[in-house]
Design a protein around this motif. Structure first.
Motif, mmCIF file in Angstrom:
data_model
loop_
_atom_site.group_PDB
_atom_site.id
_atom_site.type_symbol
_atom_site.label_atom_id
_atom_site.label_comp_id
_atom_site.label_asym_id
_atom_site.label_seq_id
_atom_site.Cartn_x
_atom_site.Cartn_y
_atom_site.Cartn_z
ATOM 1 N N GLU A 157 17.143 -15.777 -19.237
ATOM 2 C CA GLU A 157 17.457 -15.876 -20.660
ATOM 3 C C GLU A 157 16.288 -16.526 -21.406
ATOM 4 O O GLU A 157 15.824 -17.598 -21.014
ATOM 5 C CB GLU A 157 18.725 -16.717 -20.868
ATOM 6 C CG GLU A 157 19.984 -16.087 -20.285
ATOM 7 C CD GLU A 157 20.159 -16.384 -18.808
ATOM 8 O OE1 GLU A 157 21.218 -16.037 -18.258
ATOM 9 O OE2 GLU A 157 19.237 -16.964 -18.195
ATOM 10 N N PRO A 158 15.799 -15.887 -22.461
ATOM 11 C CA PRO A 158 14.628 -16.423 -23.177
ATOM 12 C C PRO A 158 14.814 -17.852 -23.674
ATOM 13 O O PRO A 158 13.845 -18.623 -23.746
ATOM 14 C CB PRO A 158 14.459 -15.441 -24.343
ATOM 15 C CG PRO A 158 15.060 -14.168 -23.840
ATOM 16 C CD PRO A 158 16.236 -14.596 -22.994
ATOM 17 N N TRP A 159 16.042 -18.224 -24.003
ATOM 18 C CA TRP A 159 16.272 -19.573 -24.521
ATOM 19 C C TRP A 159 16.163 -20.641 -23.440
ATOM 20 O O TRP A 159 16.190 -21.840 -23.753
ATOM 21 C CB TRP A 159 17.635 -19.651 -25.214
ATOM 22 C CG TRP A 159 18.812 -19.191 -24.396
ATOM 23 C CD1 TRP A 159 19.374 -17.955 -24.412
ATOM 24 C CD2 TRP A 159 19.549 -19.944 -23.435
ATOM 25 N NE1 TRP A 159 20.423 -17.890 -23.524
ATOM 26 C CE2 TRP A 159 20.558 -19.100 -22.908
ATOM 27 C CE3 TRP A 159 19.468 -21.259 -22.962
ATOM 28 C CZ2 TRP A 159 21.453 -19.519 -21.940
ATOM 29 C CZ3 TRP A 159 20.366 -21.671 -21.997
ATOM 30 C CH2 TRP A 159 21.348 -20.815 -21.483
ATOM 31 N N THR A 160 16.035 -20.235 -22.163
ATOM 32 C CA THR A 160 15.842 -21.230 -21.097
ATOM 33 C C THR A 160 14.365 -21.589 -20.917
ATOM 34 O O THR A 160 14.010 -22.332 -20.014
ATOM 35 C CB THR A 160 16.403 -20.721 -19.757
ATOM 36 O OG1 THR A 160 15.702 -19.539 -19.348
ATOM 37 C CG2 THR A 160 17.883 -20.413 -19.871
ATOM 38 N N PHE A 161 13.520 -21.050 -21.787
ATOM 39 C CA PHE A 161 12.090 -21.378 -21.749
ATOM 40 C C PHE A 161 11.873 -22.876 -21.945
ATOM 41 O O PHE A 161 12.411 -23.480 -22.870
ATOM 42 C CB PHE A 161 11.354 -20.606 -22.851
ATOM 43 C CG PHE A 161 9.901 -20.980 -23.010
ATOM 44 C CD1 PHE A 161 8.926 -20.302 -22.297
ATOM 45 C CD2 PHE A 161 9.517 -22.005 -23.864
ATOM 46 C CE1 PHE A 161 7.586 -20.635 -22.440
ATOM 47 C CE2 PHE A 161 8.178 -22.346 -24.021
ATOM 48 C CZ PHE A 161 7.217 -21.661 -23.303
ATOM 49 N N GLU A 162 11.117 -23.485 -21.047
ATOM 50 C CA GLU A 162 10.665 -24.867 -21.204
ATOM 51 C C GLU A 162 9.334 -24.992 -20.465
ATOM 52 O O GLU A 162 8.773 -23.984 -20.047
ATOM 53 C CB GLU A 162 11.719 -25.875 -20.716
ATOM 54 C CG GLU A 162 12.458 -25.478 -19.448
ATOM 55 C CD GLU A 162 11.652 -25.645 -18.204
ATOM 56 O OE1 GLU A 162 11.076 -26.734 -18.024
ATOM 57 O OE2 GLU A 162 11.576 -24.700 -17.405
ATOM 58 N N ARG A 163 8.824 -26.206 -20.314
ATOM 59 C CA ARG A 163 7.468 -26.379 -19.803
ATOM 60 C C ARG A 163 7.259 -25.698 -18.440
ATOM 61 O O ARG A 163 6.319 -24.920 -18.255
ATOM 62 C CB ARG A 163 7.134 -27.871 -19.699
ATOM 63 C CG ARG A 163 5.675 -28.130 -19.335
ATOM 64 C CD ARG A 163 5.485 -29.596 -18.977
ATOM 65 N NE ARG A 163 5.854 -30.447 -20.097
ATOM 66 C CZ ARG A 163 4.990 -30.946 -20.965
ATOM 67 N NH1 ARG A 163 3.712 -30.683 -20.838
ATOM 68 N NH2 ARG A 163 5.384 -31.726 -21.945
ATOM 69 N N LEU A 164 8.113 -25.986 -17.465
ATOM 70 C CA LEU A 164 7.920 -25.449 -16.122
ATOM 71 C C LEU A 164 8.037 -23.927 -16.096
ATOM 72 O O LEU A 164 7.234 -23.241 -15.457
ATOM 73 C CB LEU A 164 8.917 -26.078 -15.150
ATOM 74 C CG LEU A 164 8.700 -27.556 -14.828
ATOM 75 C CD1 LEU A 164 9.760 -28.053 -13.855
ATOM 76 C CD2 LEU A 164 7.311 -27.792 -14.242
ATOM 77 N N SER A 165 9.049 -23.396 -16.783
ATOM 78 C CA SER A 165 9.192 -21.942 -16.809
ATOM 79 C C SER A 165 8.039 -21.306 -17.580
ATOM 80 O O SER A 165 7.599 -20.185 -17.261
ATOM 81 C CB SER A 165 10.531 -21.539 -17.428
ATOM 82 O OG SER A 165 10.678 -22.074 -18.736
ATOM 83 N N GLY A 166 7.523 -22.024 -18.558
ATOM 84 C CA GLY A 166 6.383 -21.523 -19.323
ATOM 85 C C GLY A 166 5.154 -21.346 -18.454
ATOM 86 O O GLY A 166 4.504 -20.291 -18.461
ATOM 87 N N TYR A 167 4.835 -22.377 -17.666
ATOM 88 C CA TYR A 167 3.682 -22.267 -16.778
ATOM 89 C C TYR A 167 3.932 -21.233 -15.680
ATOM 90 O O TYR A 167 2.995 -20.556 -15.238
ATOM 91 C CB TYR A 167 3.353 -23.624 -16.159
ATOM 92 C CG TYR A 167 2.604 -24.549 -17.090
ATOM 93 C CD1 TYR A 167 1.295 -24.263 -17.449
ATOM 94 C CD2 TYR A 167 3.198 -25.700 -17.602
ATOM 95 C CE1 TYR A 167 0.603 -25.104 -18.316
ATOM 96 C CE2 TYR A 167 2.512 -26.540 -18.463
ATOM 97 C CZ TYR A 167 1.209 -26.242 -18.820
ATOM 98 O OH TYR A 167 0.516 -27.066 -19.682
ATOM 99 N N ALA A 168 5.160 -21.109 -15.249
ATOM 100 C CA ALA A 168 5.480 -20.116 -14.227
ATOM 101 C C ALA A 168 5.241 -18.707 -14.757
ATOM 102 O O ALA A 168 4.636 -17.862 -14.081
ATOM 103 C CB ALA A 168 6.926 -20.281 -13.767
ATOM 104 N N LEU A 169 5.692 -18.434 -15.964
ATOM 105 C CA LEU A 169 5.546 -17.071 -16.497
ATOM 106 C C LEU A 169 4.087 -16.737 -16.768
ATOM 107 O O LEU A 169 3.647 -15.597 -16.542
ATOM 108 C CB LEU A 169 6.400 -16.891 -17.758
ATOM 109 C CG LEU A 169 5.878 -17.357 -19.122
ATOM 110 C CD1 LEU A 169 5.028 -16.276 -19.791
ATOM 111 C CD2 LEU A 169 7.038 -17.722 -20.037
ATOM 112 N N THR A 170 3.305 -17.707 -17.253
ATOM 113 C CA THR A 170 1.895 -17.406 -17.514
ATOM 114 C C THR A 170 1.175 -17.056 -16.223
ATOM 115 O O THR A 170 0.350 -16.139 -16.180
ATOM 116 C CB THR A 170 1.182 -18.576 -18.201
ATOM 117 O OG1 THR A 170 1.232 -19.749 -17.381
ATOM 118 C CG2 THR A 170 1.804 -18.878 -19.562
ATOM 119 N N HIS A 171 1.509 -17.762 -15.145
ATOM 120 C CA HIS A 171 0.798 -17.508 -13.892
ATOM 121 C C HIS A 171 1.222 -16.204 -13.238
ATOM 122 O O HIS A 171 0.429 -15.590 -12.520
ATOM 123 C CB HIS A 171 0.952 -18.705 -12.952
ATOM 124 C CG HIS A 171 0.018 -19.824 -13.311
ATOM 125 N ND1 HIS A 171 0.187 -20.585 -14.442
ATOM 126 C CD2 HIS A 171 -1.111 -20.276 -12.708
ATOM 127 C CE1 HIS A 171 -0.791 -21.469 -14.524
ATOM 128 N NE2 HIS A 171 -1.594 -21.296 -13.494
#
Length: 304
Positions: free
Chosen positions: A170-184
């Protein structure tokens, strides 16, 4: 957003990194049995990774190309042309950081045959194959092994599907850790902007739709490091996020990143880290965000 502003971020970021190359020198602690990997090998590998991408996207006559060539040669010298990585892999056969650092150099054509042979032998061991890793890290290791000439046959789509991005959390679960995970996930799939299989169409569509609010979240919080990584992702998908209903997203983000620079050209990881208008935060809290700014700016410049 203007090409000149993005170019200026790339120039000032690489200039700052070049002026502080001594901070990337491998000290004796990097070669100890329980060395501080995150403060020694990791920064050096990240420097090599970004410089390799800069070389891929700049003309040999471009001053950015010359600076990246110089920094990459410096980083390779720090590894004694890969011999220190051979030593580290022998000492820690199931550690993945020697492989990941080596892959950054190999992607630029800098190779050590002894390391590639050793890494391939280690990769065949069941102990290495069964090391438990989070999906994003597993994805990185798979592509690093390919730079050593070994393809395990593992299904990349299956690994991607187990990541936060690949599973379409779910896009609203975006936070710091998930953010770095998706970029990588994106960085690995695109070989850090140098090729790779690329981002699957359904994930590219998802990113084009949701990058604007995720960027806004990071900008509001002053998380410059993650903002730069998201800008690199924006430059890696087929359709830029500015094609979404919120035009100007990238322009605003680049303007904020340019304004976040210290007079020296450094960019702090977060706004709250910056001590004052004329002060530069400690290297530890600036090098990665400055690297990511150069990385994102070069990718965006090449796209433009």
């Amino acid at each position: 957003m203007t090409p000149d502003l993005v170019r200026d971020v790339a120039v000032t970021s690489l200039a700052w990194l070049g002026a502080r190359r001594k901070r990337f020198v491998l000290g004796t602690e990097a070669l100890e049995a329980a060395g501080a990997v995150n403060s020694t090998w990791k920064p050096l590998g990240e420097l090599a990774q970004v410089c390799s991408t800069v070389l891929r996207h700049t003309d040999p006559a471009d001053p950015l190309h010359a600076r990246a060539t110089d920094l990459l040669a410096f980083a390779w010298d720090q590894t004694d042309q890969g011999e220190l990585l051979v030593r580290q892999q022998r000492r820690e056969p199931f550690a993945t950081y020697p492989l990941e650092v080596y892959a950054a150099f190999a992607s630029a054509g800098l190779r050590n045959d002894a390391f590639a042979e050793l890494a391939s032998a280690v990769a065949r061991a069941r102990g290495r194959q069964l090391v438990e890793q989070v999906p994003t890290r597993r994805l990185g290791v798979l592509f690093a092994e390919r730079h050593c000439g070994r393809d395990t046959g593992a299904s990349v789509p299956e690994v991607v599907d187990r990541t936060w991005l690949g599973g379409l959390a779910e896009p609203w679960t975006f936070e710091r850790l998930s953010g770095y995970a998706l970029t990588h996930v994106v960085f690995h799939l695109t070989d850090w902007g140098r090729g790779g299989p690329g981002v699957p169409p359904h994930l590219a569509t998802h990113l084009t739709l949701w990058l604007p609010p995720w960027l806004d979240t990071c900008l509001d919080a002053g998380h410059w490091d993650l903002t730069c990584e998201l800008l690199a992702v924006a430059a890696s998908v087929p359709d830029p996020p500015d094609a979404a209903p919120d035009p100007g997203t990238l322009a605003a983000a680049w303007e904020r990143i340019a304004a976040a620079r210290c007079p020296s050209g450094a960019i702090p990881e977060e706004e709250e880290i910056r001590a004052g208008a004329d002060d530069e935060p400690e290297f530890t809290w600036t090098y990665h965000s400055t690297l990511m700014a150069a990385f994102a700016a070069v990718l965006q410049g090449a796209r433009t």
